[in-house]
Motif scaffolding. Structure first.
Motif, PDB file in Angstrom:
ATOM      1  N   ASN A   2       0.828  -1.199   0.000  1.00  0.00           N
ATOM      2  CA  ASN A   2       0.000   0.000   0.000  1.00  0.00           C
ATOM      3  C   ASN A   2       0.873   1.263   0.000  1.00  0.00           C
ATOM      4  O   ASN A   2       2.100   1.189   0.054  1.00  0.00           O
ATOM      5  N   TYR A   3       0.196   2.392  -0.049  1.00  0.00           N
ATOM      6  CA  TYR A   3       0.873   3.685  -0.156  1.00  0.00           C
ATOM      7  C   TYR A   3       1.860   3.920   0.983  1.00  0.00           C
ATOM      8  O   TYR A   3       3.002   4.327   0.755  1.00  0.00           O
ATOM      9  N   LEU A   4       1.437   3.667   2.218  1.00  0.00           N
ATOM     10  CA  LEU A   4       2.319   3.903   3.364  1.00  0.00           C
ATOM     11  C   LEU A   4       3.510   2.950   3.371  1.00  0.00           C
ATOM     12  O   LEU A   4       4.633   3.354   3.702  1.00  0.00           O
ATOM     13  N   GLU A   5       3.301   1.714   2.993  1.00  0.00           N
ATOM     14  CA  GLU A   5       4.402   0.754   2.904  1.00  0.00           C
ATOM     15  C   GLU A   5       5.403   1.173   1.831  1.00  0.00           C
ATOM     16  O   GLU A   5       6.615   1.047   2.018  1.00  0.00           O
ATOM     17  N   THR A   6       4.891   1.674   0.719  1.00  0.00           N
ATOM     18  CA  THR A   6       5.758   2.161  -0.354  1.00  0.00           C
ATOM     19  C   THR A   6       6.595   3.339   0.123  1.00  0.00           C
ATOM     20  O   THR A   6       7.811   3.384  -0.101  1.00  0.00           O
ATOM     21  N   GLU A   7       5.956   4.275   0.788  1.00  0.00           N
ATOM     22  CA  GLU A   7       6.692   5.444   1.294  1.00  0.00           C
ATOM     23  C   GLU A   7       7.752   5.037   2.313  1.00  0.00           C
ATOM     24  O   GLU A   7       8.850   5.573   2.325  1.00  0.00           O
ATOM     25  N   ARG A   8       7.439   4.079   3.166  1.00  0.00           N
ATOM     26  CA  ARG A   8       8.429   3.588   4.138  1.00  0.00           C
ATOM     27  C   ARG A   8       9.598   2.914   3.427  1.00  0.00           C
ATOM     28  O   ARG A   8      10.754   3.137   3.767  1.00  0.00           O
ATOM     29  N   ALA A   9       9.299   2.085   2.445  1.00  0.00           N
ATOM     30  CA  ALA A   9      10.363   1.383   1.711  1.00  0.00           C
ATOM     31  C   ALA A   9      11.267   2.374   0.985  1.00  0.00           C
ATOM     32  O   ALA A   9      12.486   2.176   0.919  1.00  0.00           O
ATOM     33  N   CYS A  10      10.681   3.439   0.446  1.00  0.00           N
ATOM     34  CA  CYS A  10      11.453   4.459  -0.275  1.00  0.00           C
ATOM     35  C   CYS A  10      12.153   5.429   0.676  1.00  0.00           C
ATOM     36  O   CYS A  10      12.973   6.232   0.231  1.00  0.00           O
ATOM     37  N   ARG A  11      11.817   5.344   1.956  1.00  0.00           N
ATOM     38  CA  ARG A  11      12.358   6.241   2.981  1.00  0.00           C
ATOM     39  C   ARG A  11      12.068   7.695   2.616  1.00  0.00           C
ATOM     40  O   ARG A  11      12.954   8.562   2.649  1.00  0.00           O
ATOM     41  N   ARG A  12      10.808   7.938   2.277  1.00  0.00           N
ATOM     42  CA  ARG A  12      10.399   9.284   1.877  1.00  0.00           C
ATOM     43  C   ARG A  12      10.737  10.301   2.961  1.00  0.00           C
ATOM     44  O   ARG A  12      10.464  10.095   4.127  1.00  0.00           O
ATOM     45  N   TYR A  65      20.992  11.569 -15.976  1.00  0.00           N
ATOM     46  CA  TYR A  65      21.013  10.319 -16.736  1.00  0.00           C
ATOM     47  C   TYR A  65      19.882   9.394 -16.284  1.00  0.00           C
ATOM     48  O   TYR A  65      19.149   8.843 -17.110  1.00  0.00           O
ATOM     49  N   PHE A  66      19.729   9.219 -14.966  1.00  0.00           N
ATOM     50  CA  PHE A  66      18.647   8.367 -14.467  1.00  0.00           C
ATOM     51  C   PHE A  66      17.284   8.881 -14.919  1.00  0.00           C
ATOM     52  O   PHE A  66      16.404   8.099 -15.264  1.00  0.00           O
ATOM     53  N   LEU A  67      17.116  10.183 -14.947  1.00  0.00           N
ATOM     54  CA  LEU A  67      15.840  10.765 -15.371  1.00  0.00           C
ATOM     55  C   LEU A  67      15.598  10.527 -16.853  1.00  0.00           C
ATOM     56  O   LEU A  67      14.534  10.042 -17.249  1.00  0.00           O
ATOM     57  N   SER A  68      16.580  10.824 -17.683  1.00  0.00           N
ATOM     58  CA  SER A  68      16.367  10.710 -19.129  1.00  0.00           C
ATOM     59  C   SER A  68      16.319   9.262 -19.605  1.00  0.00           C
ATOM     60  O   SER A  68      15.533   8.920 -20.484  1.00  0.00           O
ATOM     61  N   ALA A  69      17.113   8.383 -19.014  1.00  0.00           N
ATOM     62  CA  ALA A  69      17.180   7.004 -19.485  1.00  0.00           C
ATOM     63  C   ALA A  69      16.139   6.088 -18.842  1.00  0.00           C
ATOM     64  O   ALA A  69      15.686   5.136 -19.476  1.00  0.00           O
ATOM     65  N   PHE A  70      15.757   6.376 -17.584  1.00  0.00           N
ATOM     66  CA  PHE A  70      14.896   5.439 -16.851  1.00  0.00           C
ATOM     67  C   PHE A  70      13.699   6.089 -16.174  1.00  0.00           C
ATOM     68  O   PHE A  70      12.973   5.421 -15.437  1.00  0.00           O
ATOM     69  N   SER A  71      13.504   7.383 -16.373  1.00  0.00           N
ATOM     70  CA  SER A  71      12.389   8.122 -15.766  1.00  0.00           C
ATOM     71  C   SER A  71      12.420   8.102 -14.242  1.00  0.00           C
ATOM     72  O   SER A  71      11.383   8.101 -13.590  1.00  0.00           O
ATOM     73  N   VAL A  72      13.632   8.064 -13.680  1.00  0.00           N
ATOM     74  CA  VAL A  72      13.781   8.119 -12.224  1.00  0.00           C
ATOM     75  C   VAL A  72      14.064   9.569 -11.853  1.00  0.00           C
ATOM     76  O   VAL A  72      15.115  10.117 -12.167  1.00  0.00           O
ATOM     77  N   ASP A  73      13.120  10.155 -11.178  1.00  0.00           N
ATOM     78  CA  ASP A  73      13.121  11.571 -10.843  1.00  0.00           C
ATOM     79  C   ASP A  73      14.113  11.907  -9.720  1.00  0.00           C
ATOM     80  O   ASP A  73      14.344  11.109  -8.824  1.00  0.00           O
ATOM     81  N   PHE A  74      14.655  13.119  -9.774  1.00  0.00           N
ATOM     82  CA  PHE A  74      15.561  13.642  -8.746  1.00  0.00           C
ATOM     83  C   PHE A  74      14.913  13.547  -7.363  1.00  0.00           C
ATOM     84  O   PHE A  74      15.578  13.268  -6.381  1.00  0.00           O
ATOM     85  N   ASN A  75      13.612  13.826  -7.295  1.00  0.00           N
ATOM     86  CA  ASN A  75      12.918  13.823  -6.006  1.00  0.00           C
ATOM     87  C   ASN A  75      12.924  12.443  -5.353  1.00  0.00           C
ATOM     88  O   ASN A  75      12.928  12.340  -4.135  1.00  0.00           O
ATOM     89  N   PHE A  76      12.936  11.402  -6.157  1.00  0.00           N
ATOM     90  CA  PHE A  76      13.034  10.063  -5.595  1.00  0.00           C
ATOM     91  C   PHE A  76      14.443   9.816  -5.071  1.00  0.00           C
ATOM     92  O   PHE A  76      14.628   9.363  -3.947  1.00  0.00           O
ATOM     93  N   ILE A  77      15.437  10.106  -5.885  1.00  0.00           N
ATOM     94  CA  ILE A  77      16.816   9.822  -5.481  1.00  0.00           C
ATOM     95  C   ILE A  77      17.192  10.595  -4.223  1.00  0.00           C
ATOM     96  O   ILE A  77      17.717  10.029  -3.265  1.00  0.00           O
ATOM     97  N   LEU A  78      16.915  11.869  -4.199  1.00  0.00           N
ATOM     98  CA  LEU A  78      17.358  12.706  -3.084  1.00  0.00           C
ATOM     99  C   LEU A  78      16.448  12.664  -1.868  1.00  0.00           C
ATOM    100  O   LEU A  78      16.923  12.810  -0.742  1.00  0.00           O
ATOM    101  N   GLY A  79      15.148  12.466  -2.080  1.00  0.00           N
ATOM    102  CA  GLY A  79      14.225  12.534  -0.947  1.00  0.00           C
ATOM    103  C   GLY A  79      13.291  11.365  -0.776  1.00  0.00           C
ATOM    104  O   GLY A  79      12.460  11.353   0.131  1.00  0.00           O
ATOM    105  N   GLY A  80      13.384  10.380  -1.662  1.00  0.00           N
ATOM    106  CA  GLY A  80      12.551   9.195  -1.520  1.00  0.00           C
ATOM    107  C   GLY A  80      11.110   9.368  -1.936  1.00  0.00           C
ATOM    108  O   GLY A  80      10.255   8.544  -1.591  1.00  0.00           O
TER     109      GLY A  80
END
Length: 98
Positions: A2-12, A65-80
Motif C-alpha cells: 500500500n501507499y504507506l508501505e511504499t513510502e516507508r520502503a522508499c524512505r520518503r 542520466y537516471f531521469l532521461s534514461a529510466f524516468s527516475v526523478d531527482f525527487n526520488f533519489i534525493l528525498g525518496g
C-alpha cells in the motif's frame, strides 16, 4: 504494497547519505546494468560513479542520466518521493529496496 508501505520502503523524506545510497543502489539494480556499464552510459568515470553511489552524493549529471534514461526523478533519489516514478519503474525499484 500500500501507499504507506511504499513510502516507508522508499524512505520518503529521509535525505541522509545512507538513504540516498540505498535508493541509488536500488535504482542501479533496477536498470540491470553493472556499475561500470552505468557509468559508461552516463558519461562519467567508473570510479566517480562508484564514489557517488557509495557516499550517497550523486552528481547532477548522474541524476539527469537516471531521469532521461529510466524516468527516475531527482525527487526520488534525493528525498525518496515515489510520486513521479512510473508505476513499472517504482515496482522494479521496490524489489531492490531493503
Amino acid at each position: 504494497m500500500n501507499y504507506l508501505e511504499t513510502e516507508r520502503a522508499c524512505r520518503r523524506g529521509d535525505t541522509t547519505a545512507e538513504a540516498i545510497h540505498q535508493r541509488l543502489v536500488a535504482t542501479r539494480l533496477m536498470t540491470g546494468l553493472s556499475q561500470k556499464e552505468l557509468a559508461a552510459n552516463a558519461g562519467i568515470k567508473y570510479t566517480t560513479f562508484r564514489s557517488q553511489e557509495q557516499s550517497g552524493a550523486p552528481s547532477v549529471q548522474l541524476m539527469s542520466y537516471f531521469l532521461s534514461a529510466f524516468s527516475v526523478d531527482f525527487n526520488f533519489i534525493l528525498g525518496g518521493d515515489p510520486a513521479r516514478l512510473p508505476a513499472d519503474v517504482l515496482q522494479e525499484i521496490l524489489k531492490h529496496l531493503g
